[in-house]
Design a protein around this motif. Structure first.
Motif, short mmCIF file in Angstrom:
data_model
loop_
_atom_site.label_atom_id
_atom_site.label_comp_id
_atom_site.label_asym_id
_atom_site.label_seq_id
_atom_site.Cartn_x
_atom_site.Cartn_y
_atom_site.Cartn_z
N GLN A 102 0.84 -1.20 0.00
CA GLN A 102 0.00 0.00 0.00
C GLN A 102 0.88 1.26 0.00
OE1 GLN A 102 -1.96 0.86 3.74
NE2 GLN A 102 -3.94 0.83 2.69
N ARG A 110 3.96 1.42 -1.04
CA ARG A 110 4.59 1.47 -2.37
C ARG A 110 3.65 2.12 -3.37
NH1 ARG A 110 9.35 0.39 -4.40
NH2 ARG A 110 9.64 -1.59 -3.33
N ALA A 111 2.37 1.73 -3.33
CA ALA A 111 1.40 2.30 -4.26
C ALA A 111 1.27 3.80 -4.05
CB ALA A 111 0.05 1.61 -4.07
N ARG A 112 1.30 4.20 -2.75
CA ARG A 112 1.20 5.65 -2.47
C ARG A 112 2.42 6.39 -3.00
NH1 ARG A 112 -1.01 4.68 3.65
NH2 ARG A 112 -3.14 4.17 3.04
N ASP A 118 4.18 5.46 -5.55
CA ASP A 118 4.05 5.50 -7.00
C ASP A 118 3.12 6.62 -7.42
OD1 ASP A 118 5.75 3.39 -7.12
OD2 ASP A 118 4.21 1.85 -7.47
N GLU A 119 2.02 6.73 -6.67
CA GLU A 119 1.05 7.79 -6.99
C GLU A 119 1.70 9.16 -6.81
OE1 GLU A 119 -3.37 9.11 -5.63
OE2 GLU A 119 -2.55 7.29 -4.75
N THR A 138 -5.00 6.58 -2.78
CA THR A 138 -4.84 5.38 -1.96
C THR A 138 -4.82 5.70 -0.48
OG1 THR A 138 -2.49 5.64 -2.40
CG2 THR A 138 -3.65 3.92 -3.63
#
Lengths: 314, 359
Positions: A164, A166-168, A170-171, A310
C-alpha cells in the motif's frame, strides 16, 4: 475488529494537526478500557520492546501494539505509544537493565540504536534482537515495513502495508512528474541566536524535499549544519520549511523574513514560510507519501495537488 | 617552626581522620551493597545475596536465569566500575590540588580529560571513515583505547613542555594546560561540526558520562590502571604535605619534589585516562570531592587522599543509583546527576563555613 478500529484511528491521525491528534489520542485513551478484548493483544504472549520511532509507528499501523511493552522516547507517533508503554529513554542511550526489566521476548532496534555496550549486553542476555535498517527513500521505507513485519511474525499484513505504501509512493511519483518547474526549498531545523541550522545533503529533510518534487538549496552542506547568512541569501530559496513546535512559539514569517539573511530571498517576497509536524515530515515511515504530498501541495499551491487516492483506503 | 605547627595540626586531626576512614569505608560498602540490590529489574535481596554467594563458592547450580545475568554481568561490574572511577577521579583531584597548591585545580588541568575527549570525539566522528577495517575487529575497544591514549599523550606533551633541565614548573604546566585544553576543545568542536546527527548525539551523550555498558572486560582493563594508583597514592601524601609549605621549603625538608610531581602527574594521567575511557566525561567529582573532604578533616594528605577515594567512590555509585532508577527503564547520563546532587550539597557546605577559601 479491533485491528480495523486501530487502522481507522491511525488514518485519522495522518493529518498533521496537533489539536486533532490530541483529541484522537484522548478518544483512543477512552477506548483503552476495551483493550483486553483486542485480539492483537490476546493472541500472543510476545513482549516487544521497540527502540526507534518508525518501528513503533509501523507496529501501531499494523494494529499489533498490544504486543509492545516498551518504546523509546523517539516513538512519538501515535501519541499513545509513550503514554501507554514504558519509556526506555533515547534510542541512542539505552540501558540494558532497563530494557530487560520489561521482560522482553523481542527487542527491535532501528539502525544506530545503542550504545553498542548496551546492545551487546542485551545480546548476551539471550533475548531475541531484531535490527531494522533505516532508509530515506521509497524503497528504504517499503523494505523497512516488510522487515518489521517479518521480525514480529506478521509478515503478511506488513507486506500489505508495504505494498500500500509502495502504491502511495508510485502515486506520489506520478504527481511529481507533473511538476514542470521545480521550486527551491530551504529546510531550517532551528534558528538559534539568528543562526540557521539547515538540512543539507543526506538529511531526512533533503529526502522529503526530493520526494515532494522540490530542490533542496542547501545540498552543498552535509547533514544538519549551520548555514551562513550570505549563503542563505545566495541560495535564494523560494520557500522556507520549518518544523511546527509542539507547544512553544513558532517562528512567524515576519520574524524570519526580517532577518537580513532571509530578507532578500524570493521566499521573503511571497512570505513563503511553511511549518509542518516534524515527525510526520521526517519520520520516513508509512505516513511519508502523505507527508511528501502535503509538502508538495505547500510548495506548489497553484498546482492544486490532489490528495493521494490510496491514502483514503483502509 | 612552620613544620612543627603543621605537625601539631595534623596530630590533632588524626583521631578524627581515622574514625572518618573507617566510617566512610563502611558507608561505601553499604552503598555498594544497596547499588547491587537496586535496579530497573527488581530482584529480592535474598536472591541477590544467593547469586553473589553462589558465584563466590562456585556453586553453578544456582546460577541460572536472567537474574544472574543482571546481577553478575550488569550490576556488579557497574558498581565496581563506579567505585574505581569515582575513587580515581576524586584522588586525581586531590593530587592536582595538592600539587598545584590551588583549590581550583582539577584533574582536567593536566590535559588528561581534554586529550581523552578529543581522541574519543575523533574515534566517534572519524572512526567510520578511517578505521572501518580495524573498527570491525575491535568495535567496542576503539573508543576507550583511543580516549586512554589521547589522555596520556596530552599529559605527556604538557609534562615535556613544562620540564626544563629536569625541573617541572607547575605554573608553566597550569598555563600550558589551559592552552592545550583550549586547543583540544576547539578541535573537538571542529569534529562536532563535521559530524553527522548520529555522531553529534553520540558525542553529546558520551560527554555527559555514563556507567552503562560496564562489563567484566571493561573492568579488567580499568582495574589494573586505577587500583595500583589507589594503593600507591599514600606514598605521595608526605611529599604533598611538604609541598604545601612551598616548593623550595619542601626541597630543603628533603622531599624529592621532582619525583613527587612526576609521580602525581603520572597517576592522574593514568587514572583520568582510564576513567574517561570507560565512563565518558564525568565532571564535578574530581574537583569537589577533595574540597568536601578538606573542609571536613583538614589538609593532611595522609587522610585527604584515602578519604577522597572513598568519597568519590560513594558519590559516583550513589549518583549511578539515581541515574538508573529515577527514569527507569531509561537512564540519565551520570554527569547530570553528580552535578545536580553534588553542587547544592557543596554550596550548602560552603555557606555553612565562614572561612570559605581557607583550605
Amino acid at each position: 475488529m479491533s485491528g480495523s478500529r486501530d487502522q481507522t484511528a491511525y488514518s485519522g491521525l495522518m493529518r498533521p494537526n496537533r489539536r486533532e491528534l490530541t483529541a484522537t489520542a484522548l478518544a483512543l485513551l477512552g477506548l483503552g478500557g476495551l483493550a483486553p478484548l483486542a485480539p492483537a493483544s490476546a493472541q500472543t504472549s510476545e513482549r516487544i520492546v521497540v527502540a526507534g520511532g518508525v518501528i513503533t509507528e509501523v507496529i501501531y499501523a499494523l494494529g499489533l501494539q498490544g504486543r509492545v511493552v516498551g518504546v523509546d522516547s523517539t516513538s512519538q507517533f501515535p501519541a499513545d505509544a509513550l503514554k501507554d508503554k514504558a519509556n526506555i529513554g533515547y534510542v541512542r542511550a539505552l540501558s540494558a537493565e532497563g530494557v530487560l526489566s520489561l521482560k522482553p521476548t523481542l527487542v527491535m532496534l532501528i539502525d544506530g540504536a545503542g550504545p553498542p555496550d548496551a546492545v551487546s549486553l542485551l545480546n548476551e542476555s539471550g533475548v531475541k534482537l531484531a535490527r531494522i535498517s533505516d532508509g530515506l527513500t521509497p524503497d528504504g521505507v517499503v523494505t523497512k515495513i516488510a522487515a518489521i513485519g517479518a521480525a514480529i511474525g506478521a509478515a503478511a499484513p506488513a507486506e500489505r502495508l508495504a505494498a500500500q505504501t509502495r502504491a502511495r509512493f508510485d502515486e506520489l511519483a506520478a504527481l511529481r512528474s507533473g511538476i514542470t518547474k521545480k521550486r527551491r526549498v530551504l529546510f531550517v531545523l532551528s534558528l538559534q541566536n539568528g543562526r540557521a541550522l539547515v538540512g543539507g545533503r543526506n538529511s531526512s529533510a533533503d529526502g522529503i524535499i526530493a520526494l515532494a518534487g522540490g530542490i533542496n538549496v542547501a545540498d552543498a552542506i552535509e547533514g544538519y549544519k549551520p548555514m551562513t547568512d550570505e549563503a542563505i541569501a545566495a541560495a535564494a530559496p523560494e520557500m522556507v520549511l520549518m518544523m511546527r513546535n509542539s507547544s512553544a512559539h513558532n517562528t512567524t514569517p515576519e520574524e524570519l523574513f526580517a532577518m537580513p539573511s532571509f530578507s532578500q530571498t524570493p521566499a521573503a517576497n511571497g512570505r513563503r514560510l511553511v511549518h509542518m509536524d516534524g515527525l510526520y515530515l521526517l519520520g520516513f515511515g508509512p505516513r511519508t507519501p502523505m507527508a511528501a504530498r502535503d509538502l508538495m501541495a505547500a510548495i506548489y499551491p497553484e498546482a492544486a495537488i490532489p490528495a493521494l487516492k490510496t491514502a483514503a483506503a483502509p | 617552626m612552620t613544620s612543627t605547627a603543621l605537625t601539631t595540626l595534623i596530630a590533632g586531626r588524626r583521631r578524627v581522620g581515622l574514625l572518618a576512614v573507617i566510617g566512610l569505608s563502611l558507608a561505601c560498602l553499604l552503598l555498594a551493597i544497596v547499588a547491587i540490590g537496586q535496579g530497573a529489574i527488581s530482584i529480592p535481596p535474598g536472591r541477590v545475596a544467593e547469586i553473589l554467594m553462589a558465584r563466590l563458592t562456585g556453586d553453578t547450580t544456582l546460577l541460572e536465569g536472567r537474574d544472574v545475568l543482571v546481577v553478575l554481568n550488569i550490576r556488579l561490574p557497574r558498581v565496581l566500575l563506579g567505585l574505581l572511577v569515582g575513587a580515581g577521579l576524586a584522588v586525581s583531584g586531590a593530587l592536582m590540588q595538592g600539587l598545584f597548591r590551588n583549590p581550583l585545580a582539577d584533574p582536567g588541568l593536566v590535559g588528561a580529560s581534554s586529550g581523552a575527549a578529543l581522541a574519543a570525539a575523533a574515534t566517534i566522528v572519524l572512526g567510520d571513515r578511517f578505521l572501518a577495517g580495524t573498527m570491525m575487529k575491535l568495535p567496542f575497544a576503539a573508543l576507550p583505547m583511543g580516549a586512554f591514549c589521547g589522555g596520556l599523550v596530552a599529559t605527556l606533551a604538557l609534562y615535556l613542555i613544562a620540564t626544563r633541565g629536569g625541573r617541572t614548573s607547575v605554573a608553566t604546566m597550569l598555563l600550558a594546560g589551559v592552552a592545550l585544553g583550549a586547543l583540544a576543545s576547539a578541535l573537538t568542536g571542529l569534529l562536532a561540526f563535521i559530524s553527522d546527527d548520529r555522531q553529534l548525539r553520540d558525542l553529546t551523550f558520551w560527554s555527559l558520562g555514563s556507567l552503562g555498558g560496564a562489563s567484566w572486560t571493561k573492568l579488567s582493563a580499568v582495574a589494573p590502571i586505577i587500583l595500583p594508583m589507589l594503593l600507591l597514592m599514600p606514598l605521595l601524601a608526605r611529599g604533598l604535605n611538604g609541598l604545601m609549605l612551598g616548593e623550595a621549603e619542601a626541597y630543603h625538608l628533603g622531599i624529592p619534589v621532582q619525583r613527587i610531581k612526576a609521580l602525581a602527574i603520572l597517576f592522574v594521567a593514568l587514572a583520568v585516562g582510564a576513567s574517561v575511557a570507560s565512563a565518558g566525561l564525568v565532571g564535578f567529582v574530581g574537583i569537589v570531592v577533595p574540597h568536601l573532604i578538606r573542609l571536613s578533616v583538614g589538609p593532611d594528605h595522609r587522610l585527604l587522599l584515602p578519604l577522597s577515594a572513598l568519597g568519590g567512590a560513594m558519590l559516583l555509585v550513589g549518583a549511578d543509583i539515581v541515574a538508573r532508577l529515577i527514569v527507569a527503564p531509561a537512564e540519565l547520563p551520570i554527569g547530570i546527576v553528580t552535578a545536580t546532587i553534588g553542587a547544592p550539597f557543596f554550596l550548602w557546605l560552603l555557606l555553612r563555613r565562614s572561612s570559605v577559601l581557607d583550605v
